[in-house]
Design an enzyme around this catalytic site. Structure first.
Site, short mmCIF file in Angstrom:
data_model
loop_
_atom_site.label_atom_id
_atom_site.label_comp_id
_atom_site.label_asym_id
_atom_site.label_seq_id
_atom_site.Cartn_x
_atom_site.Cartn_y
_atom_site.Cartn_z
N GLY A 206 95.52 36.36 -47.07
CA GLY A 206 94.42 35.40 -47.05
C GLY A 206 93.16 36.08 -47.51
N TYR B 123 108.16 37.50 -51.29
CA TYR B 123 106.82 37.61 -51.88
C TYR B 123 105.70 37.85 -50.88
CZ TYR B 123 102.55 36.26 -54.30
OH TYR B 123 101.30 36.24 -54.81
N ASN C 284 98.71 31.72 -37.48
CA ASN C 284 99.27 31.77 -38.82
C ASN C 284 100.42 30.78 -38.82
OD1 ASN C 284 101.57 34.10 -40.38
ND2 ASN C 284 100.36 32.51 -41.37
#
Lengths: 490, 490, 490, 490
Positions: free
Chosen positions: B47, B267, B126
């Protein structure tokens, strides 16, 4: 919880009582937020720390912007104002919160916004809720989450919990739980709402602009947008205004005799505003006249402490026949805060802002006219400057009675012990300040100057004058809870 | 209501799925906020838009700071960090909210804070609450005022309304009402709390640092502060940690079989993190090995699309025996956003960030290894650059299966129609991209690479792979309400 | 005289030699300054402290903008670039001045501009004038006023005093007085000018874009604007380019054998640039191959020190057959400087930027490939991180010979005493760094890798390799004057 | 060449002549730069666009800082002032350059610095060099490189080319080549230097502070630092001051009869300053007295146009016996510039700054006293506001004669065509402004008010009054060259 954002306020302005807020709202005009920005600019003297605007547009919904700093430095930019579309907007300028010990946080900057099941509402207020701590405690126990340290957030939470079906009625519900001295501007998607507390301590006026309407703390902000002054919102009145249906007046509170803040006449309001059909400038000039009658002294020059002492000095000079002159010159380029100032700047104090007109002062017996004495720190420094410049005598004349009690109705006052008049007699103060004479206008004289020909009615005073008299029209219950000692009943 | 603060995000990074948040907390160390800042710096890839830290100190209470921009540009300054004292702190970095259409506002930046009757609590999360809209509606009807558009604020309001006597139990109450995929770090005045949702979709790990403890989204953030990795918080586990009594483990939820996000392996996580005792780097390299086995092709060069394709490219090259080379060079000095860019900058796209190593590419048959294809826009531009540089053939090999479904669990994905694989077959995609071949790893191959020797269990998949399979382990009820079409049951 | 503007440079990047400048110019294209901005962005690795652009437009004359910080943060804004109109522009990025002890001032940011009687000219250079102090002294004695501490300003003053009638001829005059290693881009109202010093130490290439021309320090900056690489400007060549008449080549200097900077191949240039028809990436990979041949060792993993060691590590792995792997992971979100960092940040050093991929490293014998060892401070920290992660052995392999001499030709090098290789033998360095082995490529090996099959010609070296050999092709006369001890002739 | 930095100046202040600079210097006090900062703050009314300070310290050499914006926003910070050590410093505030068409650049901000063979010198000036263009052309032809568009840079270049051995003598040399009206403060490593032009058009005064000395444009800046006013520097005098040897007076110019700027009395200087032993305030009050005598009118109220008309209004009221009152109120929170203002802000003009005190004005015959009429734009708007507020009559009384000629001596004046009095008779102006009467003080009246009992000596005027009379004491040769038409000799 505190969120660090702002340097502490300027140390040299702290010898005044500070109005904490200005509020403004407008409905029924294109680009309403622009008008609000102009109105807030005209009300900047009521709060310089931060400002906020909320607008509503049928397509774009509610939008808001909150910024630290002056209105003119933030809300003039094309780019920002574009983000605040719509024909309905309210705004707020603030000095600082009664509640916060230290620094203001951007989330404390009004207007506050709340989403209710029937739609959103934004609210901004000027004044103080005297039972805010108790209300807040109760609301938290019932599960409300506060986002700010501002007591006006209570109103939003009370509204959220109301069982009424529409927002104005929810606001009525909420306001009935609230004690204190406050004026409110609020808005829903279609309505502009204004409220004054039952005693009408804080000001709020109504204006007409084209097909729309405006609410403002003072009339000077109507002037800047070209609005026509209609009338004051009455103490205890709530107005609900829509562009098409106009002004609807509601009385949510039990009627009481009004007690408008007399210090608005003395210092807070701008001299070009009108309160109760009287020009503030003219009232202040009249205070000077009364002061000259009550406290004459032989002298060569009447000199205002700029800028707030000017109208009273003009009146004093006129009444006394002693020439009026600008013995103290203000530097136009002083702002409010310094970030990490040098030692030298810190020690300069009032000399950064004021300079003596030495050639005028020299050898003269000078009458200095100031609006009030709070801590007395600035008065001492000014006296020193005047004497350094060679004045023969210095006579202080103060356009208000001794400020001996703190205000709990939305004005930033030092703790009682810090008020010079709370601990000293007039004579002790004179000695402390080291001047040849020090005289205050009497409470009756002040009442006469604001138009009460027979002076103050001691049984039922026409104004709130708690800062002078210690007689608080609304019990400051949160403060009493915290240990504040009220004046013993006589 | 929106509050304008930030320029729109960078237009050239939009061809990736984006992890939306990283969370970190620490208890029992001096200057805890400093450790949180370092941890968040290590989690910055999760982020980049904004970050926030809340700390608590027995004397100074709760303090917070929220800032737009990188951790390193804000939370490194002595002056700011001094305002965040105490031995207990939590923090958050965020990309953007699922809920917000446009720009983020500072009040949406976590951690959120709530004052309850028994004291305050801060919370950061999150992931995503899939029934947030319904919960929010219900809470507003009952009088809660939301301060943000973030769905994690629901948790605070549910806690505020809980009848439990202490904060951890209130949190349990609240979490039982909440659906979705989320990891939480929270704090009271004395406790650090961590929670993972029952399926364990989002990561959260526990570390030990001196006499204190840390919670982090990934192990790489434990490394930077010199903490030792202890274990993962288990799916459905809530840990309540105090400096003196250590870690207390609670199970607020009904047990379920875990479904960790497989894309964290592909990823999201940093290659130097460890997930389930496996190095993420090694897993990605192994994906490359599987990819080489499943999709061989004759070529002269295996070239990663930097930087995320690198480990898989190394694995592919190793397994295939084709030389590995850096055919695309990344400019180290690209940041994220431009304010009012020139037309030319707007049109540059990926060329601002990547350049082809022409001398290496020229005349070669090139295998480009990338982690995923989302919209395909970047892939097309890279292909053009490679061909312009004189490559003889271009073969794309993708280290994940076709991304055909949006994620509703805290990841920023385009709408389904924008996902290339949602509307095209592999062959149509190849044609659309204009490459000589395009192959994706199979879902089974991916499962093998992450350590499931026998591939995916179609009856009860070991991971959440909804973005590839369309099988959502938690119903995205808010989205279904809004009209999202789930995959038809087969 | 110093003018405070910038925080000191980042303390963790200081263990590299630093190229000090990148230069770029373009003529004959609309909005030339936009192209220069893009070119400078591609050259940002050559200087990150500040950048400047000058453009000329027939109506609006010369305009300039100079800014601290990255190109992308300044020269991408529509509003700024509009102020730089015209079809002719040059620009510069810089790291810091050889001359300045402390901080850079905005007036030191190139290009420099001078108004002559026949019109204005702007000039930017990469490199160093080795007799600048002497020239400056002479010019001041004759009445020139210097506006900066940059030695390139000498060129402008020499031009101002030339008796020639046009600017290119004045530049020839000036350059003949100047000693050192430098490439120059300059512009008049109509001409783009490029110069390389007689030895061609610093790079400069020519490109063609549409009907216009570009000059650049490296070819990677031609790629980003879509220009075609034409050729290198030759050592000692001056090109005068107009949009309509094209490139005119002049030879102002006495011809000499060229001595291009070999460190451009090792580290300074971007791997996607081409020097002398060789890909820099390929050369670096070849250095790794030579290094593997010269300094073999038994190990389990070849691991680059990111990012500059990567191509050589790929070459080393390929030649040695030992697997290549990313044992060290770089944090993408590191910038350059901190303002008033906390103590903890100050002490973090390289750990803010790099983390070890513990799972990959653990138990392995690791070969670390880095481009160079300057002070050795970073190398020590990396070794510690690798050992902490459980590596069995650590072997350093360095892709350049020991750096034992400072560069005086436009590269920021520590004083000789600070260079590890200036005071220690290879074995002492190994012990100092605490690694199992430490080996450098030989000077001959390096020459072979850059394409000199028979290695270095000791009589007449093909490159400037003064940093390794202490053989300075141009006497650094200012430095000798200040007391620098040249290597004794053998 | 222009370097974009600043938004254009505020559009609502443009109806005044603007003093362009204030200068200040101090020697022989610790932290001299702090004193200079305070002095410049007191001189801020002479230039608000930018400021600069240069200091010298035996160890740290010359240091400087230049900033756009107010002194108080820049030169109060501990961090900045620490970078300006030493007991000798000079400084400058500026409005804008006569020469520049558009925006100011930071390199145009004084003081200027030059390094000579015998050491450095810094120089700042107030005023204008009337042969600057010619000098500049000559210097460029001889090889000087100018770094700014400011004409004071000529002095530095002339000094650089002087054959004298020390800096004060070089300055004498330089000043003899220079024509115009200017006051200068300059410094070497040990000397503070002050110069006034032979006619003494621009002011400069000497003060004593402890063991040190100060030079200032006005005495009000001596007051703020607690310095004692000693005397004016005399026309044509150069003082060279050292901390130990005191003030050395030199006469570099051929003696002439002095011609001090009479507009300093009218408007430029602060009312608390002393010029020629007269208080500026008292002079302005006396102008009001003269004006009342020359231009009586029956009315109810004398009202100043704030703030510059105030002293004359006080004098007018006193002399005429008509009551003085504040009919126009100034908003204290106006600053100077807006960045990208909304359309509405742009159209507000003077209403953003001034509001009418309606209650006071209504129904009254009002005499408005202003210091001058330049373009007349502001006067028209004020008249409208006064009439809108219900005034019965509006009479303008102007405390200076009609401003019919531009100033070329360091004052920002519109082109002649823009000056209302250049194209209209007094009666036409009255009609243009739409007021009941408009009267200016006579030139003789003004001379009497400044102390010349018998008025202006037409053969040899005692002051420079070119803006009123068109009689320029120094030929503005650059302007004549550019086509300016001098008044025909009578």
């Amino acid at each position: 919880m505190s969120d660090t954002q702002m340097p502490p306020a300027h140390p040299f302005d702290d010898d005044k009582l500070k109005e904490e807020c200005g509020i403004f709202g407008v409905v029924g005009v294109t680009d309403a937020a622009n008008f609000v920005a102009l109105g807030l600019h005209a009300l900047q003297h009521r709060g310089q720390e931060a400002g906020g605007i909320v607008s509503h547009h049928p397509e774009h919904g509610f939008n808001s912007a909150r910024r630290f700093g002056y209105v003119r430095d933030n809300f003039t930019s094309h780019r920002l104002m574009e983000t605040l579309p719509g024909e309905l907007a309210i705004g707020h300028v603030r000095y600082s919160t009664a509640g916060s010990k230290g620094q203001t946080q951007i989330r404390d900057v009004q207007p506050f916004f709340g989403e209710f099941s029937m739609g959103g509402a934004a609210i901004a207020h000027n004044g103080n809720i005297t039972n805010a701590i108790a209300l807040r405690k109760e609301l938290i126990e019932r599960g409300s989450i506060f986002q700010s340290s501002s007591d006006s957030e209570c109103i939003i939470h009370l509204m959220a919990r109301s069982l009424q079906r529409n927002i104005p009625e929810r606001m009525e519900d909420a306001l009935r739980r609230v004690e204190g001295a406050f004026s409110v501007v609020a808005m829903t998607r279609t309505k502009l709402i204004g409220v004054r507390d039952p005693l009408g301590v804080r000001p709020l006026v109504l204006g007409k602009i084209g097909d729309g309407w405006a609410l403002s703390s003072e009339t000077c902000a109507l002037d800047i947008i070209g609005a026509e002054y209609v009338r004051e919102i009455e103490p205890g009145e709530m107005v609900v205004i829509t562009a098409d249906k106009g002004v609807d007046s509601i009385r949510p509170f039990r009627p009481q005799k009004s007690r408008f803040c007399i210090f608005e006449h003395v210092y807070f309001s701008r001299p070009d505003s009108i309160i109760g059909d009287r020009s503030v400038y003219e009232t202040r000039r009249q205070i000077g006249v009364e002061l000259a009658r009550e406290t004459p002294v032989e002298a060569d020059l009447v000199c205002p402490v700029p800028d707030s002492g000017t109208p009273a000095a003009i009146g004093y000079a006129h009444e006394s026949g002693i020439p009026y002159g600008m013995g103290i010159i203000r530097n136009q380029y002083m702002g409010r805060t310094f970030i990490e100032p040098t030692e030298q700047i810190r020690n300069m104090g009032v000399r950064l802002k004021l300079n003596v007109n030495r050639a005028l002062i020299k050898g003269k017996r000078v009458i200095l006219v100031d609006d009030s004495v709070v801590r007395g720190t600035t008065s001492r420094k000014i006296k020193e400057m005047i004497l350094d410049a060679g004045a023969a005598e210095v006579h202080f004349r103060i356009a208000s009675p001794p400020t001996a009690w703190p205000c709990f109705y939305g004005v930033d006052t030092p703790q009682r012990e810090k008020l010079l008049a709370a601990t000293m007699s007039e004579d002790e103060m004179r000695e402390h300040l080291g001047v040849d004479s020090l005289r205050f206008i009497s409470l009756d004289g002040l009442y006469r100057a604001v138009g009460e020909a027979s002076g103050r009615d001691p049984k039922s005073p026409q104004y709130c004058d708690a800062c002078f008299s210690g007689e608080y029209p609304v019990e400051p219950s949160d403060m009493v809870e915290k240990g504040f000692q009220m004046k013993a009943a006589e």
